[in-house]
Enzyme design. Structure first.
Site, PDB file in Angstrom:
ATOM      1  CD  GLU A   1      39.987  42.342  44.162  1.00  0.00           C
ATOM      2  OE1 GLU A   1      39.097  43.106  44.170  1.00  0.00           O
ATOM      3  OE2 GLU A   1      40.138  41.240  43.695  1.00  0.00           O
TER       4      GLU A   1
ATOM      5  CG  HIS B   1      35.043  43.644  47.628  1.00  0.00           C
ATOM      6  ND1 HIS B   1      35.598  44.189  47.657  1.00  0.00           N
ATOM      7  CD2 HIS B   1      34.863  42.401  46.681  1.00  0.00           C
ATOM      8  CE1 HIS B   1      36.658  43.801  46.187  1.00  0.00           C
ATOM      9  NE2 HIS B   1      35.973  42.834  46.455  1.00  0.00           N
TER      10      HIS B   1
ATOM     11  CG  HIS C   1      36.981  37.994  46.491  1.00  0.00           C
ATOM     12  ND1 HIS C   1      37.565  38.176  46.057  1.00  0.00           N
ATOM     13  CD2 HIS C   1      36.350  39.072  45.650  1.00  0.00           C
ATOM     14  CE1 HIS C   1      39.087  39.141  45.018  1.00  0.00           C
ATOM     15  NE2 HIS C   1      37.786  40.022  45.126  1.00  0.00           N
ATOM     16  CD  GLU C   2      32.013  39.068  45.000  1.00  0.00           C
ATOM     17  OE1 GLU C   2      32.409  40.473  45.107  1.00  0.00           O
ATOM     18  OE2 GLU C   2      33.010  38.765  44.010  1.00  0.00           O
TER      19      GLU C   2
END
Ligand code: ZN
Length: 501
Positions: free
Chosen positions: A295, A269, A265-266
């Site tokens: 996101e 980003h 997830h990170e």
């Protein structure tokens, strides 16, 4: 003659450098800083924040923006210079709208509220938090009035996270989702026992978890020469330039999901930040355009890629080799189903892909009604629980597991939640478009190749930084506004197969 533009760029670059220095301190605070340094760090951050804010809202900046705009008269809308002046003007006007006494009061109240909320959550004491929440909501109404520009007071607040987005857009998005999502969740609820996620809850050595996840994200294209990963309590991604992007992760020695999917997830980003156009570096145009688009990138790599069967057909044998005692006898199919288990739950941050947006929908409905004065703070616990029963079929036994669970309101973050759902929708919409352009992407994924997918995101999203507002960017990339169709199609196909619904 671009004297004003040159002077403006120099000023803005200085301000950005101060903000980035503050971000380094903030990152350090959440990773390595010893607890005793809290007060000193708060002082340092306050000074940097005040300096950069005062420099930015100075009359001189406004004058330079106007002059630079005149100098550029006739420059193309898409040019870097015209975009820089346009975005700087928008930021400047937004920041000038709030009187400094108001900003100070908001900072004071939310600093206080954080501790009160944390105690209230620990003690299941909503009444302890309610008076402060009322004050925060009063201030947010005032903020909306200062900012202006919308049919609903919520418009002005959501605009600070998702420029150009209106409350009506979000309401329409949720109406589309609700129609199909609520029945899908209800159908899956009848068959929850079809998936067992016990294999994910075993002993997993954190050092091995880390090595595996870092191997994967390198394959995604995360550049460790321009980025790092470090442990933290509440994971986040921050950047101090496109060449220095920090992702953070929390390791649970008894559960595979938090670090593994948290890292993916990170990294989403982080890839966005690392892909920001080189020419935009050091300007107000660098970085991501909005929380929702940001996101979309994290959800893409975490879920659409990282929870897909193709991806794991490539990487699961390596994960089994890393944890032979734990996963050696767990089949690829059982693992794939386990990481995609649907389970209506009380806590948003633990929610699966299917139920996640229902958590957000509930918060959006409550926030808009609170702000409009249609519901009272005192009535929130009951309202919260009623909505959880209606949408998810469960009633939180305590306010700790209900209305008190999220930090956002205590921090004054009202209008923020919908960006999570926008990110989910956009992840599927963008992925669909990328696959239409490069049909081999799913097969590539099963071979551990992600170059075409990353390049499509680089070319259509990342490189533009903040040049275009989210609505413009998405229309340019996909040929249509944000829509729920792609996401629902993705969910129905994937979970229809897993749950036989
Ligand atoms: Zn995120």
């Amino acid at each position: 003659m671009t004297e004003a533009l040159t002077a403006l760029k120099k000023r803005l670059a200085d301000i950005l450098a101060l903000q980035q220095a503050g971000a380094v301190l903030g990152w350090d605070q959440q990773t390595y800083m010893p607890p005793g340094a809290t007060e000193a760090r708060a002082r340092q951050l306050a000074v940097l924040g005040r300096l950069s804010h005062d420099m930015f809202v100075a009359d001189e900046i406004g004058a330079l923006i106007d002059k630079a705009g005149a100098e550029l008269n006739g420059a193309g809308y898409e040019s870097d210079d015209a975009s820089l002046v346009r975005v700087a003007k928008r930021d400047y006007e937004q920041q000038r709208k709030l009187p400094s006494e108001f900003v100070e009061e908001m900072t004071r109240l939310t600093t206080l509220a954080y501790d009160v909320w944390a105690r209230a959550r620990a003690n299941n004491d909503f009444k302890g938090f309610a008076p402060l929440l009322e004050q925060i909501m009063d201030l947010k109404r005032q903020e909306a009035a200062y900012r202006g520009g919308g049919a609903h007071p919520y418009d002005a607040l959501i605009d600070t996270y998702e420029p150009g987005t209106k409350t009506a857009d979000v309401a329409a998005m949720f109406a589309d989702l609700r129609r199909e999502l609520v029945p899908l969740v209800a159908a899956i609820r009848e068959r929850l026992d079809r998936v067992d996620d016990a294999p994910l809850h075993q002993d997993f050595d954190p050092a091995k978890q880390r090595a595996f996840a870092e191997m994967v994200i390198q394959r995604f294209g995360f550049d460790f020469n321009r980025g790092r990963q470090d442990p933290t309590v509440h994971p986040f991604c921050t950047s101090f330039s496109r060449d220095d992007v920090r992702i953070t992760t929390r390791f649970d020695p008894k559960w595979l999901n938090p670090a593994l999917f948290g890292t993916l997830h990170e990294t989403g980003h982080g890839l966005y930040e690392q892909g920001s156009g080189e020419a935009l570096e050091g300007t107000v145009l660098s970085g991501g355009t909005s929380l929702g688009v940001h996101e979309s990138q994290s959800r893409l790599w975490e879920n659409i890629v990282g929870r897909s069967r193709g991806f794991w057909s490539c990487f699961y044998p390596q994960l089994q080799e890393t944890f032979p005692a734990q996963l050696g006898n767990v089949s690829l199919d059982a693992f794939y189903r386990a990481i995609n288990k649907v389970s209506p739950s009380f806590i948003r941050v633990e929610a699966d892909e299917v139920t996640y947006n229902l958590h957000i929908m509930i918060r959006f409905e409550i926030e808009t009604d609170l702000l409009a004065g249609k519901v009272k703070v005192a009535d929130l616990p009951e309202l919260w629980n009623t909505k959880y029963q209606e949408y998810l079929g469960i009633t939180p036994p305590t306010d700790t597991l209900g209305v008190l669970q999220d930090v956002h309101w205590s921090s004054g973050l009202v209008g923020y939640f919908p960006t999570y759902s926008m990110g989910n929708l956009l992840s599927a919409q963008l992925y669909e478009k990328a696959v239409a352009a490069h049909p081999s992407i799913p097969d590539d994924m099963a071979r551990g190749e992600f170059g075409l997918l990353l390049n499509w995101m680089r070319e259509n999203i990342h490189q533009y930084g903040r040049k275009f507002e989210p609505k413009e960017l998405i229309e340019r990339a996909t040929g249509e506004p944000m829509q729920a169709r792609s996401y629902m199609k993705y969910l129905k196909a994937k979970y229809g197969e897993i749950y036989g619904v």
